[in-house]
Scaffold this active site. Structure first.
Site, PDB file in Angstrom:
ATOM      1  N   CYS A   1      18.166   1.549  57.939  1.00 51.80           N
ATOM      2  CA  CYS A   1      18.586   2.003  59.274  1.00 51.80           C
ATOM      3  C   CYS A   1      19.829   1.238  59.710  1.00 51.80           C
ATOM      4  CB  CYS A   1      17.475   1.775  60.307  1.00 51.80           C
ATOM      5  SG  CYS A   1      15.990   2.768  60.039  1.00 51.80           S
TER       6      CYS A   1
ATOM      7  N   ASP B   1      25.168  24.759  49.044  1.00 52.03           N
ATOM      8  CA  ASP B   1      24.507  23.496  49.397  1.00 52.03           C
ATOM      9  C   ASP B   1      24.775  22.450  48.324  1.00 52.03           C
ATOM     10  OD1 ASP B   1      22.882  21.545  50.500  1.00 52.03           O
ATOM     11  OD2 ASP B   1      21.018  22.436  49.771  1.00 52.03           O
TER      12      ASP B   1
ATOM     13  N   CYS C   1      11.943  -1.841  65.007  1.00 53.92           N
ATOM     14  CA  CYS C   1      11.477  -2.439  63.748  1.00 53.92           C
ATOM     15  C   CYS C   1      11.928  -3.879  63.612  1.00 53.92           C
ATOM     16  CB  CYS C   1      12.003  -1.618  62.567  1.00 53.92           C
ATOM     17  SG  CYS C   1      11.453  -2.230  60.952  1.00 53.92           S
TER      18      CYS C   1
ATOM     19  N   CYS D   1      25.704  17.468  53.178  1.00 51.14           N
ATOM     20  CA  CYS D   1      25.209  16.131  53.514  1.00 51.14           C
ATOM     21  C   CYS D   1      26.360  15.148  53.631  1.00 51.14           C
ATOM     22  CB  CYS D   1      24.186  15.665  52.472  1.00 51.14           C
ATOM     23  SG  CYS D   1      24.842  15.587  50.789  1.00 51.14           S
TER      24      CYS D   1
ATOM     25  N   CYS E   1      17.539  -4.680  57.125  1.00 51.87           N
ATOM     26  CA  CYS E   1      17.152  -3.615  56.205  1.00 51.87           C
ATOM     27  C   CYS E   1      18.216  -2.516  56.203  1.00 51.87           C
ATOM     28  CB  CYS E   1      15.805  -3.035  56.611  1.00 51.87           C
ATOM     29  SG  CYS E   1      15.271  -1.643  55.589  1.00 51.87           S
TER      30      CYS E   1
ATOM     31  N   GLU F   1      21.944  26.772  39.726  1.00 47.26           N
ATOM     32  CA  GLU F   1      21.619  25.340  39.792  1.00 47.26           C
ATOM     33  C   GLU F   1      21.814  24.713  38.415  1.00 47.26           C
ATOM     34  OE1 GLU F   1      20.543  21.588  40.227  1.00 47.26           O
ATOM     35  OE2 GLU F   1      20.779  22.906  41.960  1.00 47.26           O
TER      36      GLU F   1
ATOM     37  N   PHE G   1      23.924  25.854  44.106  1.00 41.99           N
ATOM     38  CA  PHE G   1      23.332  24.513  44.127  1.00 41.99           C
ATOM     39  C   PHE G   1      21.939  24.627  44.747  1.00 41.99           C
ATOM     40  CE2 PHE G   1      27.943  24.103  44.532  1.00 41.99           C
ATOM     41  CZ  PHE G   1      28.258  23.272  43.461  1.00 41.99           C
TER      42      PHE G   1
ATOM     43  N   GLN H   1      14.279  17.819  50.584  1.00 44.32           N
ATOM     44  CA  GLN H   1      14.850  17.538  51.904  1.00 44.32           C
ATOM     45  C   GLN H   1      13.986  16.494  52.607  1.00 44.32           C
ATOM     46  OE1 GLN H   1      17.665  18.421  53.209  1.00 44.32           O
ATOM     47  NE2 GLN H   1      18.360  20.083  51.872  1.00 44.32           N
TER      48      GLN H   1
ATOM     49  N   CYS I   1       7.719   0.080  58.887  1.00 43.92           N
ATOM     50  CA  CYS I   1       8.792   1.055  58.750  1.00 43.92           C
ATOM     51  C   CYS I   1       8.575   2.163  59.771  1.00 43.92           C
ATOM     52  CB  CYS I   1       8.836   1.645  57.344  1.00 43.92           C
ATOM     53  SG  CYS I   1      10.232   2.765  57.088  1.00 43.92           S
TER      54      CYS I   1
END
Length: 400
Positions: A61, A332, A52, A358, A58, A286, A266, A239, A135
């Site tokens: 990434c 999660d 890219c 995550c 940017c 949740e 969650f 996701q 992108c």
């Protein structure tokens, strides 16, 4: 100046810099590169040509200079490092990476100054927006919406203001949510409607500070999860990629295989709840009201055996007595982890926990709490769902 082994890049640090054997951090260096005496880099066998034009300015990434092997190693090493920091060990499986141009959700930033609109991701560590003209992570459908959005915002966004633009690929097409002050008057309102019609959007919503309001929605917007169409509130969590979520679901399925009664904590819109199928009784907890109501409605319509509970698991985690009703727990949490819920799980006797994370650091912290209470960390599956990013996800299996 002679070159020695200490000049060779041996690994990639958590923020994406290459690191030599003697600990020197070198931006945009790959394993096998060599640091020269003048500070420049001699590319090695794992140094890739970034695809890219916006890299590395940017902030979307950080790792386009790595080949796929070294990027996979980076993802697995992030997990290994987090575990080591808590004196934990486990089988770490080879990382699974999402393919380029598969990101199905993104948040862009916009800035209008007169007739000029800048729209894209921000630079790393800065509020400066990179005006994206190509992108390599977004789905083509999402990227194709950027240029028309830039023109729209030149008419609809108030001058000298900024806005966030949420894009998501839903069942009906592209969903757009603009968070910011739009111009008042008939011309701006008409521009929004015409734009949505011409682009064939699934929905166009505006949030000017009072919550999202759909300005265009020809039919109710949904996302299909586990074969069930779930209402998708504007700006909801999804996701990031189809192949990434498939890898996460496959690992969770393996972790809790055979469990007849499962708690999904969650749960969000029900990514893992609805993937249980119709033969598993599932409790879904949740805190997000709109998300849990959407899941409850979708599960009822599909005849799935789901109990959807609007519950803040930070302030009111499931108690050990509640947890022990289940054969397995799926956890999660957001990036901060689940400190309070992990403490309750540590006092319970549920035989299997599938922890989806995550953030390897908060996962390792919670995993240590569970291991100290008698759980064994069986295996960890790293997933690089955000391609060329330092963001790492994982699924881990813990057993009593």
């Amino acid at each position: 100046m002679s070159l020695i082994d200490d000049d060779v890049i041996v690994r990639v640090a958590a923020r994406g810099e290459g690191v030599t054997a003697d600990g020197v951090h070198v931006p945009f260096a790959a394993p096998g590169d060599r640091l020269l005496g003048d500070g420049s880099i001699e590319p090695g066998p794992h140094h890739a040509e970034p695809p890219c034009r916006h890299f590395p300015s940017c902030g979307g990434c950080q790792l386009q200079h790595l080949d796929i092997r070294s990027e996979s190693d980076f993802v697995a090493d992030r997990v290994a490092g987090a575990l080591a920091s808590q004196s934990l060990t486990a089988t770490i499986r080879p990382a699974i990476l999402s393919a380029p141009k598969t990101r199905r959700r993104a948040t862009l930033h916009a800035d209008r100054r007169g007739k000029q609109v800048t729209l894209g991701f921000t630079e790393a560590g800065s509020h400066r927006i990179v005006d994206v003209r190509e992108c390599h992570v977004l789905l083509p459908e999402l990227f194709d919406a950027i240029a028309p959005l830039r023109r729209l915002l030149g008419l609809a966004l108030k001058d000298r203001t900024r806005a966030d633009v949420h894009l998501a690929r839903v069942d009906q097409g592209v969903d757009v949510l603009i968070i910011g002050k739009v111009a008042e008057g008939l011309a701006a309102a008409e521009a929004l409607t015409i734009f949505a019609q011409e682009q064939g959007l699934a929905r166009l919503s505006i949030d000017d500070g009072m919550g999202p309001e759909a300005r265009w929605e020809p039919e109710p917007v949904t996302v299909t999860l586990g074969g069930v169409a779930v209402p998708f509130p504007p700006g909801s969590f999804l996701q990031a990629t189809g192949d990434g979520v498939a890898a996460l679901i496959a690992a969770v399925d393996e972790a809790v295989v055979g469990a007849a009664i499962v708690a999904d904590l969650f749960a969000g819109l029900g990514t893992f709840t609805l993937s249980r199928g119709s033969n598993t009784r599932t409790y879904a907890g949740e805190a997000g009201r709109e998300a849990i109501m959407a899941l409850k409605l979708a599960a009822a319509r599909a005849g799935r055996p789901v109990v959807a509970d609007h519950r803040d698991l930070f302030r009111r985690p499931l108690t050990p007595a509640e947890i022990d009703r289940f054969d397995a727990v799926i956890l999660d949490p957001p990036r901060a982890g689940a400190r309070e819920q992990a403490a309750a799980l540590a006092e319970a006797n549920v035989p299997v926990i599938a922890y989806v994370s995550c953030n390897p650091s908060s996962f390792a912290r919670d995993a240590k709490t569970l291991v100290q209470a008698g759980y064994r960390l069986d295996w960890v599956q790293p997933v690089g769902q955000f391609r060329w990013s330092t963001h790492v996800e994982l699924v881990a299996r813990l057993v009593r």
